[in-house]
Design a protein around this motif. Structure first.
Motif, mmCIF file in Angstrom:
data_model
loop_
_atom_site.group_PDB
_atom_site.id
_atom_site.type_symbol
_atom_site.label_atom_id
_atom_site.label_comp_id
_atom_site.label_asym_id
_atom_site.label_seq_id
_atom_site.Cartn_x
_atom_site.Cartn_y
_atom_site.Cartn_z
ATOM 1 N N HIS A 21 2.221 -10.689 -12.381
ATOM 2 C CA HIS A 21 1.446 -10.490 -11.149
ATOM 3 C C HIS A 21 1.125 -9.012 -10.954
ATOM 4 O O HIS A 21 -0.013 -8.656 -10.584
ATOM 5 C CB HIS A 21 2.221 -11.034 -9.954
ATOM 6 C CG HIS A 21 1.497 -10.860 -8.647
ATOM 7 N ND1 HIS A 21 0.388 -11.582 -8.296
ATOM 8 C CD2 HIS A 21 1.736 -10.008 -7.617
ATOM 9 C CE1 HIS A 21 -0.037 -11.196 -7.109
ATOM 10 N NE2 HIS A 21 0.768 -10.254 -6.664
ATOM 11 N N THR A 24 -1.726 -7.900 -13.140
ATOM 12 C CA THR A 24 -3.071 -8.276 -12.684
ATOM 13 C C THR A 24 -3.617 -7.280 -11.670
ATOM 14 O O THR A 24 -4.830 -7.245 -11.432
ATOM 15 C CB THR A 24 -3.069 -9.677 -12.034
ATOM 16 O OG1 THR A 24 -2.311 -9.652 -10.811
ATOM 17 C CG2 THR A 24 -2.490 -10.714 -12.979
ATOM 18 N N LYS A 25 -2.750 -6.459 -11.072
ATOM 19 C CA LYS A 25 -3.166 -5.503 -10.051
ATOM 20 C C LYS A 25 -3.438 -4.111 -10.615
ATOM 21 O O LYS A 25 -3.753 -3.185 -9.856
ATOM 22 C CB LYS A 25 -2.082 -5.391 -8.970
ATOM 23 C CG LYS A 25 -1.699 -6.709 -8.302
ATOM 24 C CD LYS A 25 -2.857 -7.320 -7.553
ATOM 25 C CE LYS A 25 -2.432 -8.599 -6.829
ATOM 26 N NZ LYS A 25 -3.580 -9.231 -6.127
ATOM 27 N N ALA A 29 -8.084 -2.299 -16.796
ATOM 28 C CA ALA A 29 -7.920 -3.652 -17.329
ATOM 29 C C ALA A 29 -8.009 -3.684 -18.855
ATOM 30 O O ALA A 29 -8.130 -4.761 -19.448
ATOM 31 C CB ALA A 29 -8.988 -4.566 -16.746
ATOM 32 N N PHE A 51 -1.659 -17.532 -15.498
ATOM 33 C CA PHE A 51 -2.336 -16.236 -15.469
ATOM 34 C C PHE A 51 -3.430 -16.138 -16.535
ATOM 35 O O PHE A 51 -3.989 -15.058 -16.744
ATOM 36 C CB PHE A 51 -1.324 -15.102 -15.691
ATOM 37 C CG PHE A 51 -0.421 -14.840 -14.520
ATOM 38 C CD1 PHE A 51 -0.800 -13.956 -13.517
ATOM 39 C CD2 PHE A 51 0.804 -15.472 -14.419
ATOM 40 C CE1 PHE A 51 0.034 -13.702 -12.435
ATOM 41 C CE2 PHE A 51 1.642 -15.232 -13.344
ATOM 42 C CZ PHE A 51 1.263 -14.349 -12.345
ATOM 43 N N ASP A 52 -3.751 -17.244 -17.191
ATOM 44 C CA ASP A 52 -4.701 -17.224 -18.303
ATOM 45 C C ASP A 52 -6.062 -16.645 -17.934
ATOM 46 O O ASP A 52 -6.718 -16.004 -18.759
ATOM 47 C CB ASP A 52 -4.892 -18.636 -18.869
ATOM 48 C CG ASP A 52 -3.967 -18.908 -20.045
ATOM 49 O OD1 ASP A 52 -3.392 -17.938 -20.582
ATOM 50 O OD2 ASP A 52 -3.806 -20.083 -20.418
ATOM 51 N N ASP A 53 -6.508 -16.885 -16.711
ATOM 52 C CA ASP A 53 -7.825 -16.408 -16.294
ATOM 53 C C ASP A 53 -7.821 -14.942 -15.872
ATOM 54 O O ASP A 53 -8.887 -14.357 -15.649
ATOM 55 C CB ASP A 53 -8.346 -17.260 -15.120
ATOM 56 C CG ASP A 53 -8.593 -18.705 -15.527
ATOM 57 O OD1 ASP A 53 -8.817 -18.943 -16.731
ATOM 58 O OD2 ASP A 53 -8.537 -19.583 -14.641
ATOM 59 N N LEU A 54 -6.628 -14.360 -15.781
ATOM 60 C CA LEU A 54 -6.519 -12.994 -15.258
ATOM 61 C C LEU A 54 -6.078 -11.977 -16.305
ATOM 62 O O LEU A 54 -6.355 -10.778 -16.158
ATOM 63 C CB LEU A 54 -5.522 -12.974 -14.091
ATOM 64 C CG LEU A 54 -5.872 -13.876 -12.899
ATOM 65 C CD1 LEU A 54 -4.716 -13.923 -11.918
ATOM 66 C CD2 LEU A 54 -7.138 -13.388 -12.212
ATOM 67 N N LEU A 55 -5.385 -12.434 -17.338
ATOM 68 C CA LEU A 55 -4.848 -11.517 -18.352
ATOM 69 C C LEU A 55 -5.144 -12.047 -19.750
ATOM 70 O O LEU A 55 -5.280 -13.252 -19.965
ATOM 71 C CB LEU A 55 -3.327 -11.366 -18.174
ATOM 72 C CG LEU A 55 -2.835 -10.763 -16.862
ATOM 73 C CD1 LEU A 55 -1.316 -10.967 -16.729
ATOM 74 C CD2 LEU A 55 -3.175 -9.282 -16.765
#
Length: 320
Positions: A21, A24-25, A29, A51-55
């Motif tokens: 988490h 993701t912040k 990136a 978290f697949d869509d974020l990392l």
């Protein structure tokens, strides 16, 4: 990609969730995340999937080898030119990777080590344990507050190396016993530039009880001896200070029967140290409760480390 974040994990999916988490912040990136499931019976696949869509992930499942070798395996499949090695029980400030990228580029670093801190949301005991591990009153600042960043020996919860360093040195050679300190020394001996980056700190969310905290500090003392197997000069005077503190504090009651002046002086020194710990921690954490708890964790940390070092030396040299 600028970074590959290497995270070994063993039966700690909830911890990993908090770390992911915080990733993701991040304010940049340009990184991938390499999670190595090191023989877990409670795997982290569901956490990673969430978290697949974020990392960007690589997920390696293997038999248990110990965290050092698990990190090596993660670095072998990593895609970037710089590897950031984290323990699963840390949380990153949002500018962590940005501060690290800036330091690497400006200071031309081949490797780095970063300090740890306690977040404001941590429990009183977690803050007290953090104080015991990082304060000048206990560790003398060698875990991230030293003046000369080139003297720092990176710790595995927050360190990193370039691909060139990994390929030249071969990574960790011991799975669990002071492997980070050993590799730090070997990296410097190989001529690479490893320094402390104070601004690349992590919030270290230790899950220890007082008992497990004492066992961990005891193992740190033992591990220093293990490092000396590879690097004979690894044990320095500063590493004997916890043992000196242990002997000094336990001797105070006996001084009463030997020499009253010596008893008064030693008691006074111990009281000054105790007050310094309590006030320093209370001010730092804005809590009298944390200040008092920090006295207990500080004594526990020094006694445990101070016992682990000589006992392991005895086992090594006397018992063979």
């Amino acid at each position: 990609m600028k970074f590959s974040v290497i995270i070994p994990v063993f039966n700690r999916p909830d911890e990993l969730r908090e770390l992911l988490h915080s990733l993701t912040k991040q304010s940049i990136a340009d990184f991938e995340v390499v999670v190595i499931e090191d023989g877990s019976t409670i795997d982290s696949k569901k956490v990673i999937t969430s978290f697949d869509d974020l990392l960007q992930f690589q997920y390696l499942v293997q038999a248990n080898t110990g965290q050092g070798f698990a990190r090596n395996n993660g670095m072998k499949i990593a895609k970037s030119e710089f590897f950031v090695i984290l323990d699963s029980d840390v949380i990153l400030p949002k500018d962590y990777l940005q501060e690290l990228a800036r330091a690497i580029d400006i200071r031309k670093l081949d490797a780095f080590g970063g300090p740890d801190a306690a977040d404001k949301d941590f429990s009183a005991l977690q803050k007290a344990m953090d104080f015991a591990m990082t304060s000048f009153w206990t560790t003398g600042g060698i875990r991230g507050k030293m003046k000369d960043p080139a003297k720092y020996q990176a710790r595995g919860f927050n360190m990193g190396v370039s691909r060139k360093v990994f390929e030249a040195t071969g990574g960790f050679v011991d799975p669990n016993q002071g492997e980070d300190i050993e590799w730090s020394i070997r990296i410097k001996k190989a001529g690479f530039k490893l320094e402390l980056v104070k601004d690349a700190f992590v919030y270290h969310k230790r899950k220890n009880t007082l008992t497990s905290f004492a066992k961990q500090a005891f193992s740190f003392g033992r591990n220093r001896v293990n490092v000396s197997r590879f690097h004979p000069g690894a044990i320095k005077l500063v590493h004997w200070l916890p043992t000196a503190f242990l002997l000094f504090s336990l001797s105070i009651p006996f001084f009463f029967f030997v020499n009253k002046l010596l008893f008064l002086l030693s008691t006074g020194v111990f009281i000054i140290w105790s007050v310094g710990v309590i006030i320093s921690s209370a001010v730092q954490n804005k809590s009298a409760k944390v200040g008092i708890l920090s006295w207990f964790t500080s004594v526990l940390q020094l006694w445990s480390y101070g016992l682990g070092l000589p006992l392991e030396l005895f086992r090594k040299y006397v018992k063979g």
